[in-house]
Design a protein around this motif. Sequence first.
Motif, PDB file in Angstrom:
ATOM      1  N   ILE A 187      48.830  45.945  33.839  1.00 32.44           N
ATOM      2  CA  ILE A 187      48.806  46.997  34.860  1.00 32.44           C
ATOM      3  C   ILE A 187      47.539  47.833  34.741  1.00 32.44           C
ATOM      4  CG2 ILE A 187      49.934  49.123  35.628  1.00 32.44           C
ATOM      5  CD1 ILE A 187      52.610  47.831  34.734  1.00 32.44           C
ATOM      6  N   LEU A 188      47.203  48.196  33.497  1.00 33.35           N
ATOM      7  CA  LEU A 188      46.028  49.023  33.272  1.00 33.35           C
ATOM      8  C   LEU A 188      44.744  48.277  33.622  1.00 33.35           C
ATOM      9  CD1 LEU A 188      47.009  50.836  29.960  1.00 33.35           C
ATOM     10  CD2 LEU A 188      46.674  51.875  32.207  1.00 33.35           C
ATOM     11  N   LYS A 189      44.697  47.008  33.331  1.00 33.74           N
ATOM     12  CA  LYS A 189      43.507  46.220  33.661  1.00 33.74           C
ATOM     13  C   LYS A 189      43.294  46.193  35.173  1.00 33.74           C
ATOM     14  CE  LYS A 189      41.199  41.854  32.609  1.00 33.74           C
ATOM     15  NZ  LYS A 189      41.303  40.536  31.915  1.00 33.74           N
ATOM     16  N   PHE A 190      44.378  46.053  35.929  1.00 35.61           N
ATOM     17  CA  PHE A 190      44.288  46.076  37.391  1.00 35.61           C
ATOM     18  C   PHE A 190      43.854  47.461  37.877  1.00 35.61           C
ATOM     19  CE2 PHE A 190      46.290  47.018  41.496  1.00 35.61           C
ATOM     20  CZ  PHE A 190      45.712  46.035  42.286  1.00 35.61           C
ATOM     21  N   ARG A 191      44.428  48.506  37.292  1.00 33.42           N
ATOM     22  CA  ARG A 191      44.052  49.873  37.674  1.00 33.42           C
ATOM     23  C   ARG A 191      42.563  50.123  37.426  1.00 33.42           C
ATOM     24  NH1 ARG A 191      48.396  53.313  38.533  1.00 33.42           N
ATOM     25  NH2 ARG A 191      50.398  52.772  37.574  1.00 33.42           N
ATOM     26  N   TRP A 192      42.092  49.687  36.266  1.00 33.19           N
ATOM     27  CA  TRP A 192      40.697  49.903  35.886  1.00 33.19           C
ATOM     28  C   TRP A 192      39.751  49.172  36.842  1.00 33.19           C
ATOM     29  CZ3 TRP A 192      37.850  53.063  33.136  1.00 33.19           C
ATOM     30  CH2 TRP A 192      36.583  52.686  32.688  1.00 33.19           C
ATOM     31  N   LYS A 193      40.048  47.946  37.112  1.00 35.81           N
ATOM     32  CA  LYS A 193      39.203  47.130  37.992  1.00 35.81           C
ATOM     33  C   LYS A 193      39.163  47.734  39.404  1.00 35.81           C
ATOM     34  CE  LYS A 193      38.522  42.327  39.481  1.00 35.81           C
ATOM     35  NZ  LYS A 193      37.216  42.174  38.826  1.00 35.81           N
ATOM     36  N   THR A 194      40.318  48.159  39.887  1.00 32.65           N
ATOM     37  CA  THR A 194      40.403  48.762  41.218  1.00 32.65           C
ATOM     38  C   THR A 194      39.618  50.067  41.279  1.00 32.65           C
ATOM     39  OG1 THR A 194      42.597  47.777  41.535  1.00 32.65           O
ATOM     40  CG2 THR A 194      41.985  49.601  42.988  1.00 32.65           C
ATOM     41  N   LEU A 195      39.732  50.872  40.219  1.00 25.30           N
ATOM     42  CA  LEU A 195      39.052  52.158  40.165  1.00 25.30           C
ATOM     43  C   LEU A 195      37.535  52.004  40.244  1.00 25.30           C
ATOM     44  CD1 LEU A 195      38.955  55.221  39.640  1.00 25.30           C
ATOM     45  CD2 LEU A 195      39.273  54.734  37.206  1.00 25.30           C
ATOM     46  N   LEU A 196      37.000  50.973  39.602  1.00 27.96           N
ATOM     47  CA  LEU A 196      35.551  50.806  39.529  1.00 27.96           C
ATOM     48  C   LEU A 196      34.957  50.001  40.680  1.00 27.96           C
ATOM     49  CD1 LEU A 196      34.890  50.231  35.716  1.00 27.96           C
ATOM     50  CD2 LEU A 196      34.753  52.338  37.036  1.00 27.96           C
ATOM     51  N   GLN A 197      35.798  49.423  41.516  1.00 30.25           N
ATOM     52  CA  GLN A 197      35.290  48.584  42.622  1.00 30.25           C
ATOM     53  C   GLN A 197      34.247  49.278  43.499  1.00 30.25           C
ATOM     54  OE1 GLN A 197      38.741  47.086  44.690  1.00 30.25           O
ATOM     55  NE2 GLN A 197      38.794  45.192  43.504  1.00 30.25           N
ATOM     56  N   PRO A 198      34.434  50.539  43.866  1.00 31.00           N
ATOM     57  CA  PRO A 198      33.433  51.182  44.743  1.00 31.00           C
ATOM     58  C   PRO A 198      32.045  51.306  44.118  1.00 31.00           C
ATOM     59  CG  PRO A 198      35.484  52.432  44.709  1.00 31.00           C
ATOM     60  CD  PRO A 198      35.570  51.426  43.614  1.00 31.00           C
ATOM     61  N   PHE A 199      31.963  51.188  42.788  1.00 35.32           N
ATOM     62  CA  PHE A 199      30.687  51.392  42.108  1.00 35.32           C
ATOM     63  C   PHE A 199      29.945  50.087  41.810  1.00 35.32           C
ATOM     64  CE2 PHE A 199      33.574  54.857  40.900  1.00 35.32           C
ATOM     65  CZ  PHE A 199      32.866  55.931  41.425  1.00 35.32           C
ATOM     66  N   LEU A 200      30.568  48.953  42.159  1.00 32.09           N
ATOM     67  CA  LEU A 200      29.934  47.641  41.989  1.00 32.09           C
ATOM     68  C   LEU A 200      29.418  47.443  40.560  1.00 32.09           C
ATOM     69  CD1 LEU A 200      27.939  47.526  45.359  1.00 32.09           C
ATOM     70  CD2 LEU A 200      30.222  46.607  44.873  1.00 32.09           C
ATOM     71  N   VAL A 201      30.258  47.762  39.599  1.00 33.93           N
ATOM     72  CA  VAL A 201      29.890  47.622  38.188  1.00 33.93           C
ATOM     73  C   VAL A 201      29.879  46.148  37.795  1.00 33.93           C
ATOM     74  CG1 VAL A 201      30.550  48.213  35.818  1.00 33.93           C
ATOM     75  CG2 VAL A 201      30.893  49.863  37.672  1.00 33.93           C
TER      76      VAL A 201
END
Length: 232
Positions: A10-24
């Motif tokens: 769950i946390l891995k999905f949350r983290w990935k979703t959170l950073l999507q706008p920044f194109l990390v």
Amino acid sequence: MKPFINTLKILKFRWKTLLQPFLVETELEQKVFFDLVNAYSRPERFYHNLQHINQVLEIIEQMKSHSLDYIPVQLAAWFHDVIYDPQAQDNEEKSAEYAEAALYSLKIPQIIINRVKYLILTTQNHQALPTDIDNQIFLDADLSILGATQGEYQTYAHAIRQEYSWMSDVDYQIGRQRVLTQFLQRERLYLTDYAYTNFEKQAKHNLQLEATDLSLKIKLSREKTDDNTSVF
């Protein structure tokens, strides 16, 4: 092990979703994530662990519609307890510094980094400006465990005791009692209307029960000490 794996997913999905706008970059995104996981998974972390972070993020999500700047609130939740030593007095400062370095490496805009640092530092006294709804959301989410069911609260209280296992029973009881008293003396524990409506009554009940139990234990400890030092 299964609950841990589920929380991690769950946390891995949350983290990935959170950073999507920044194109990390994926590799960098994963490195910072696993550094966080390692920090929150240390064996001495009985409460301030991944489960706590996930709960804070869940409560923040429930209040998302009230937020004015949602991303910094989420990021602050991820980093606010990354440095945690019960014997130290500067955990919040060190966590804010850790967040700054990690977010800088992810190329997050400095204005967001500054906001995240500010939010983390407010966990020192859990006070927020009346006009800062995002800070209120973050702090209420951090304390949401106080308004959990009685059984969940007892599990939390036991976990906190384990994190302070280096203290004697009586020293811990006196210190914990002081903290609970400070909470109970507040006119209201929660700053947002959402958290106040959903958690306040149960939180006051939980805190009062623990405070009463601690008072009894402290009294018994003092009586035992008096008995042992009496001269007949």
